[in-house]
Design a protein around this motif. Structure first.
Motif, short mmCIF file in Angstrom:
data_model
loop_
_atom_site.label_atom_id
_atom_site.label_comp_id
_atom_site.label_asym_id
_atom_site.label_seq_id
_atom_site.Cartn_x
_atom_site.Cartn_y
_atom_site.Cartn_z
N ALA A 135 0.83 -1.21 0.00
CA ALA A 135 0.00 0.00 0.00
C ALA A 135 0.86 1.25 0.00
CB ALA A 135 -0.91 0.00 1.22
N SER A 136 0.39 2.27 -0.67
CA SER A 136 1.09 3.56 -0.67
C SER A 136 0.09 4.68 -0.91
CB SER A 136 2.19 3.58 -1.73
OG SER A 136 1.65 3.38 -3.01
N GLY A 137 0.56 5.88 -0.77
CA GLY A 137 -0.32 7.02 -0.98
C GLY A 137 -1.36 7.14 0.12
N ARG A 138 -2.54 7.55 -0.27
CA ARG A 138 -3.62 7.78 0.70
C ARG A 138 -4.03 6.52 1.45
NH1 ARG A 138 -8.58 9.77 -1.94
NH2 ARG A 138 -9.33 9.83 0.21
N ALA A 139 -3.73 5.35 0.88
CA ALA A 139 -4.10 4.10 1.55
C ALA A 139 -3.47 4.00 2.93
CB ALA A 139 -3.70 2.90 0.70
N LEU A 140 -2.35 4.68 3.12
CA LEU A 140 -1.66 4.61 4.40
C LEU A 140 -2.34 5.47 5.47
CD1 LEU A 140 2.01 4.80 3.12
CD2 LEU A 140 0.68 2.78 3.76
N SER A 141 -3.26 6.33 5.05
CA SER A 141 -3.93 7.19 6.02
C SER A 141 -5.20 6.57 6.59
CB SER A 141 -4.28 8.54 5.38
OG SER A 141 -5.22 8.36 4.35
N SER A 142 -5.59 5.41 6.05
CA SER A 142 -6.78 4.76 6.59
C SER A 142 -6.44 4.08 7.91
CB SER A 142 -7.33 3.74 5.59
OG SER A 142 -6.38 2.72 5.36
N ARG A 143 -7.39 4.04 8.79
CA ARG A 143 -7.15 3.40 10.08
C ARG A 143 -7.02 1.89 9.93
NH1 ARG A 143 -11.28 3.25 15.26
NH2 ARG A 143 -9.88 2.19 16.70
N TYR A 144 -7.85 1.33 9.06
CA TYR A 144 -7.84 -0.12 8.83
C TYR A 144 -7.48 -0.42 7.38
CZ TYR A 144 -10.28 -1.02 13.26
OH TYR A 144 -10.62 -1.12 14.59
N MET A 145 -6.87 -1.55 7.17
CA MET A 145 -6.68 -2.12 5.84
C MET A 145 -7.43 -3.44 5.80
SD MET A 145 -5.02 -0.29 3.69
CE MET A 145 -4.56 -1.52 2.47
N GLY A 146 -8.02 -3.72 4.67
CA GLY A 146 -8.83 -4.93 4.60
C GLY A 146 -8.58 -5.74 3.35
N TRP A 147 -8.95 -7.00 3.44
CA TRP A 147 -8.99 -7.89 2.28
C TRP A 147 -10.45 -8.15 1.94
CZ3 TRP A 147 -5.13 -9.30 -0.86
CH2 TRP A 147 -3.82 -9.18 -0.40
N PHE A 148 -10.73 -8.14 0.66
CA PHE A 148 -12.05 -8.41 0.13
C PHE A 148 -11.89 -9.42 -1.01
CE2 PHE A 148 -14.14 -4.87 2.29
CZ PHE A 148 -13.06 -4.07 2.59
N ARG A 149 -12.97 -10.07 -1.39
CA ARG A 149 -12.87 -11.01 -2.50
C ARG A 149 -14.14 -10.98 -3.32
NH1 ARG A 149 -13.01 -16.76 0.89
NH2 ARG A 149 -15.21 -16.67 1.51
N GLN A 150 -14.00 -11.35 -4.57
CA GLN A 150 -15.15 -11.40 -5.47
C GLN A 150 -15.08 -12.66 -6.30
OE1 GLN A 150 -15.65 -7.97 -8.04
NE2 GLN A 150 -17.83 -8.39 -8.26
N ALA A 151 -16.06 -13.52 -6.10
CA ALA A 151 -16.18 -14.75 -6.87
C ALA A 151 -16.98 -14.46 -8.13
CB ALA A 151 -16.85 -15.83 -6.04
N PRO A 152 -16.82 -15.29 -9.16
CA PRO A 152 -17.56 -15.08 -10.41
C PRO A 152 -19.06 -15.02 -10.17
CG PRO A 152 -15.86 -16.71 -10.74
CD PRO A 152 -15.89 -16.43 -9.27
N GLY A 153 -19.70 -13.98 -10.69
CA GLY A 153 -21.14 -13.85 -10.57
C GLY A 153 -21.64 -13.38 -9.22
N LYS A 154 -20.71 -13.03 -8.34
CA LYS A 154 -21.12 -12.60 -6.99
C LYS A 154 -20.58 -11.20 -6.70
CE LYS A 154 -21.46 -17.19 -4.94
NZ LYS A 154 -21.08 -18.04 -3.78
N ASP A 155 -21.17 -10.56 -5.70
CA ASP A 155 -20.69 -9.26 -5.26
C ASP A 155 -19.39 -9.40 -4.49
OD1 ASP A 155 -24.04 -8.09 -4.47
OD2 ASP A 155 -22.91 -8.01 -6.35
N ARG A 156 -18.63 -8.33 -4.47
CA ARG A 156 -17.42 -8.32 -3.66
C ARG A 156 -17.81 -8.40 -2.19
NH1 ARG A 156 -14.27 -3.55 -5.48
NH2 ARG A 156 -13.59 -4.91 -7.18
N GLU A 157 -17.07 -9.21 -1.41
CA GLU A 157 -17.40 -9.39 -0.01
C GLU A 157 -16.18 -9.19 0.88
OE1 GLU A 157 -18.78 -13.34 0.75
OE2 GLU A 157 -16.87 -14.29 0.24
N PHE A 158 -16.45 -8.81 2.10
CA PHE A 158 -15.41 -8.61 3.11
C PHE A 158 -14.82 -9.94 3.56
CE2 PHE A 158 -13.27 -7.08 6.76
CZ PHE A 158 -13.61 -7.90 7.83
N VAL A 159 -13.49 -9.96 3.75
CA VAL A 159 -12.81 -11.15 4.23
C VAL A 159 -12.20 -10.91 5.61
CG1 VAL A 159 -10.93 -12.77 3.81
CG2 VAL A 159 -12.32 -11.95 1.89
N ALA A 160 -11.35 -9.87 5.72
CA ALA A 160 -10.65 -9.62 6.98
C ALA A 160 -10.12 -8.20 6.97
CB ALA A 160 -9.51 -10.60 7.18
#
Length: 123
Positions: free
Chosen positions: A24-49
Motif C-alpha cells: 500500500a502507498s499514498g492515501r491508503a496509508l492514512s486509513s485506520r484499517y486495511m482490509g482484504w475483500f474477495r469477489q467470486a464469479p457472478g457474486k458481489d465483492r465481499e469482506f474477508v478480513a
C-alpha cells in the motif's frame, strides 16, 4: 492517490495454503484499517478480513475465521493474508483496500481498487 498492489495468488488444492500480500502507498496509508475483500464469479465483492495499522486489531468474516490470518508490516506498508485449509468456495479474486465499517458491515474505503490476485482452489 491510492496505490494498492496485490500478489501471491495461485492455484492450490483443497486443504492447501497461500499467502497474499498487499503493498500500500499514498492515501491508503492514512486509513485506520486495511482490509482484504474477495469477489467470486457472478457474486458481489465481499469482506474477508481487516486489520488496524496501529494496534493490529483484527476482524474476520465468519466464513474464514480459524482458517485465515491477517497481519501487517508497518515498516514495509504491507498487509498479508495467510490462508490455510482452503476450500473450493474460497475461489475468487482477492483485493485489498482501506477499510471502514458501518457497524454492521465492512466496506472498501477507496474507489480505486487494485488489480487483485486470483485464488483458485480445486477440489
Amino acid at each position: 492517490q491510492v496505490q494498492l498492489v496485490e500478489s501471491g495468488g495461485g492455484l492450490v488444492q483443497a486443504g492447501g495454503s497461500l499467502r497474499l500480500s498487499c503493498a500500500a502507498s499514498g492515501r491508503a496509508l492514512s486509513s485506520r484499517y486495511m482490509g482484504w475483500f474477495r469477489q467470486a464469479p457472478g457474486k458481489d465483492r465481499e469482506f474477508v478480513a481487516t486489520i488496524s495499522w496501529n494496534w493490529a486489531i483484527t476482524y474476520y468474516a465468519d466464513s474464514v475465521k480459524g482458517r485465515f490470518t491477517i497481519s501487517r508490516d508497518n515498516a514495509k506498508n504491507t498487509v498479508y493474508l495467510q490462508m490455510n485449509s482452503l476450500k473450493p468456495e474460497d475461489t475468487a479474486v482477492y483485493y485489498c483496500n482501506g477499510a471502514d465499517t458501518t457497524g454492521n458491515k465492512w466496506y472498501g474505503l477507496y474507489d480505486s481498487w487494485g488489480q487483485g490476485t486470483q485464488v483458485t482452489v480445486s477440489s
